[in-house]
Enzyme design. Structure first.
Site, PDB file in Angstrom:
ATOM      1  N   ASP A  37      30.345 161.105 -36.981  1.00 29.74           N
ATOM      2  CA  ASP A  37      30.937 162.415 -36.530  1.00 29.74           C
ATOM      3  C   ASP A  37      31.510 162.454 -35.199  1.00 29.74           C
ATOM      4  O   ASP A  37      31.657 161.305 -34.663  1.00 29.74           O
ATOM      5  CB  ASP A  37      29.507 163.382 -36.586  1.00 29.74           C
ATOM      6  N   LEU A  38      31.789 163.598 -34.665  1.00 26.47           N
ATOM      7  CA  LEU A  38      32.279 163.648 -33.311  1.00 26.47           C
ATOM      8  C   LEU A  38      31.438 162.788 -32.096  1.00 26.47           C
ATOM      9  O   LEU A  38      32.120 162.620 -31.065  1.00 26.47           O
ATOM     10  CB  LEU A  38      32.346 165.025 -32.701  1.00 26.47           C
TER      11      LEU A  38
END
Length: 149
Positions: free
Chosen positions: A28-29
């Site tokens: 994810d980020l």
């Protein structure tokens, strides 16, 4: 342990070991592996374990024999995997039934358990109905289970 594993993994003492590298697309980020990607890692491990025992999905389906599908799964995430981590999915058979095989997949980073799942893989005919596993497969999975105990 992971440095000498072939890409399809290896079976030792009834356990299958599959190396995984965490890529950017897995995260994810924040650089942490997205929770659903652990399922992909486990699916790859299960498929390679089956292949090494002589159970090949493409052959089964081409012959019209059937296929394995996940019927149930209980999963626990303990620690996050991160971008560029080297992981190993350790898989072992825990129960062999007439039309299903139960396994545990542990996703490890070194000696650290990151995620664990108990999985029931049902054997289905080409119409999606439960079907008995072949005697040969039942025996192979039972042997793996005994070796891993």
């Amino acid at each position: 342990m992971t440095d000498d594993l072939p890409t399809e993994g290896r079976i030792e003492r009834g356990r299958h070991y599959l190396p995984i590298r965490v890529y950017f697309e897995d995260t994810d980020l924040t650089g942490i592996v997205y929770h659903a990607n652990y399922l992909r890692y486990m699916e790859r491990a299960r498929t390679e374990m089956l292949r090494l025992t002589g159970v090949v999905h493409t052959e089964m389906m081409a012959e019209g024999t059937g296929y394995y599908a996940v019927h149930a799964m209980n999963i626990t995430w303990s620690r996050p995997a991160r971008l560029d981590d080297r992981l190993v999915v350790v898989s072992r058979v825990t129960q062999v039934r007439a039309a299903a095989t139960c396994l545990v997949h542990d996703v490890m980073r070194g000696d650290e358990l990151l995620c664990s799942a108990a999985v029931t893989a049902a054997f289905l005919d080409m119409d999606g109905r439960p079907r008995r596993q072949s005697k040969a497969w039942h025996e192979r999975f039972t042997l793996l289970m005994q070796q891993a105990a």
